[in-house]
Design a protein around this motif. Structure first.
Motif, PDB file in Angstrom:
ATOM      1  N   ILE A 133      48.077  98.805  43.815  1.00  0.00           N
ATOM      2  CA  ILE A 133      46.617  98.875  43.937  1.00  0.00           C
ATOM      3  C   ILE A 133      46.060  99.808  42.863  1.00  0.00           C
ATOM      4  CG2 ILE A 133      44.723  99.699  45.382  1.00  0.00           C
ATOM      5  CD1 ILE A 133      47.828  97.850  46.710  1.00  0.00           C
ATOM      6  N   ARG A 134      46.758 100.875  42.567  1.00  0.00           N
ATOM      7  CA  ARG A 134      46.342 101.740  41.453  1.00  0.00           C
ATOM      8  C   ARG A 134      46.358 100.957  40.145  1.00  0.00           C
ATOM      9  NH1 ARG A 134      49.568 107.158  39.268  1.00  0.00           N
ATOM     10  NH2 ARG A 134      48.057 107.714  37.635  1.00  0.00           N
ATOM     11  N   ALA A 135      47.384 100.130  39.963  1.00  0.00           N
ATOM     12  CA  ALA A 135      47.457  99.298  38.764  1.00  0.00           C
ATOM     13  C   ALA A 135      46.283  98.337  38.694  1.00  0.00           C
ATOM     14  CB  ALA A 135      48.781  98.520  38.744  1.00  0.00           C
ATOM     15  N   LYS A 163      42.048  93.678  49.146  1.00  0.00           N
ATOM     16  CA  LYS A 163      40.832  93.065  49.671  1.00  0.00           C
ATOM     17  C   LYS A 163      39.784  94.123  50.005  1.00  0.00           C
ATOM     18  CE  LYS A 163      38.041  90.107  51.666  1.00  0.00           C
ATOM     19  NZ  LYS A 163      37.170  89.231  50.871  1.00  0.00           N
ATOM     20  N   ARG A 164      40.196  95.249  50.567  1.00  0.00           N
ATOM     21  CA  ARG A 164      39.267  96.306  50.943  1.00  0.00           C
ATOM     22  C   ARG A 164      38.699  97.049  49.743  1.00  0.00           C
ATOM     23  NH1 ARG A 164      43.208  97.935  54.725  1.00  0.00           N
ATOM     24  NH2 ARG A 164      43.599  99.787  53.440  1.00  0.00           N
ATOM     25  N   GLN A 165      39.527  97.250  48.722  1.00  0.00           N
ATOM     26  CA  GLN A 165      39.166  98.190  47.669  1.00  0.00           C
ATOM     27  C   GLN A 165      38.598  97.555  46.404  1.00  0.00           C
ATOM     28  OE1 GLN A 165      42.075 101.250  46.788  1.00  0.00           O
ATOM     29  NE2 GLN A 165      42.885 101.202  48.863  1.00  0.00           N
ATOM     30  N   LEU A 222      50.444  94.486  53.428  1.00  0.00           N
ATOM     31  CA  LEU A 222      49.568  95.652  53.351  1.00  0.00           C
ATOM     32  C   LEU A 222      48.934  95.778  51.966  1.00  0.00           C
ATOM     33  CD1 LEU A 222      48.362  98.145  54.685  1.00  0.00           C
ATOM     34  CD2 LEU A 222      50.420  99.421  54.034  1.00  0.00           C
ATOM     35  N   ASP A 223      49.672  95.401  50.918  1.00  0.00           N
ATOM     36  CA  ASP A 223      49.097  95.408  49.567  1.00  0.00           C
ATOM     37  C   ASP A 223      47.877  94.496  49.510  1.00  0.00           C
ATOM     38  OD1 ASP A 223      51.189  97.039  48.580  1.00  0.00           O
ATOM     39  OD2 ASP A 223      52.424  95.285  48.136  1.00  0.00           O
TER      40      ASP A 223
END
Length: 251
Positions: free
Chosen positions: A30-32, A64-66, A58-59
């Motif tokens: 997610i950071r990527a 989707k959230r971020q 979970l990824d």
């Protein structure tokens, strides 16, 4: 013809591959994804495989959230994956073939032989407001079959072209580029939105970006590999520049 700007979707699967090699929490895909967007990506692609070898459930939930850009979920056409997509509601779902023994997706969907499975899946996803894409071989008859199935988008498999380019087989490169051009033109004439991807590098992306009907490229493994040497942000910026240079030739 009017040539639209070319979008770049960055696939972050193999950040998760590195993470999973040690079973820990880093590097975080997610950071990527956030870094890729800041560097110029127009969207993020992630393949939730049945075997969960890289991206995990979970990824996808965190993405989707971020994310504030479109999330493209690559997935097999199985009841489990369709159910997850309907729950997650990504911006797009790209249906791909999937074999447990493969290292990566090998070739396009058999949409001519697999229409009985694909048609209801496409309908379910579209009814949920998810843009459906089919990862396919660049053939005119495949474009016709995709249109008949009701898919609004196709993603042309560029892997064979990239393999020919890597082998410096100029005749094969020319043949594969012509296949891609012909399929893109025919698909667009039917009203399909044309995407492309698989195996693209800084050196091979230009001729694909020059195909005027292609609206989006999805690129992952090469960018993550180059990030080891030059950083992900610089890899994305360099790819963006190579795409833009190729696009000029389409105008």
């Amino acid at each position: 013809m009017t040539v639209s700007p070319l979008r770049l979707g960055v696939n972050i699967d193999h950040v998760a591959t590195v993470r999973n090699a040690r079973g820990g929490l880093y590097p975080d895909p997610i950071r990527a994804a956030h870094m890729a967007v800041l560097a110029g990506a127009d969207g993020i692609t992630a393949h939730l495989r049945e075997d969960r070898r890289h991206i995990r459930d979970l990824d996808m939930e965190r993405l989707k959230r971020q994310l504030f850009v479109p999330l493209n979920m690559e997935m097999a056409t199985t009841p489990e994956m369709i159910g997850l997509a309907l729950s997650l509601r990504p911006h797009a779902a790209c249906l791909v073939p999937e074999k447990r023994e493969e290292r990566t997706t090998e070739g396009g969907l058999d949409i001519i032989g697999g229409h009985e499975t694909l048609r209801p899946a496409i309908r379910q996803l579209k009814e949920a407001g998810i843009r459906v894409s089919l990862f396919v071989e660049p053939e005119v008859e495949v474009m016709m079959a995709a249109h008949d199935l009701g898919a609004p988008v196709v993603e042309l498999h560029t892997g064979t072209y990239c393999e020919a380019a890597l082998a410096a087989d100029e005749a094969h490169v020319s043949h594969e580029l012509e296949r891609l051009r012909r399929a893109a033109a025919h698909g667009a004439s039917l009203g399909l939105e044309i995407h492309a991807g698989h195996g693209l590098t800084f050196d091979t992306v230009g001729p694909i970006a020059a195909i005027p009907q292609i609206a989006e490229l999805n690129i992952g493994h090469f960018l993550i590999a180059e990030a080891i040497f030059m950083g992900l942000d610089e890899a994305v910026r360099t790819m963006r520049a190579a795409m833009d240079a190729g696009r000029v030739r389409a105008i």
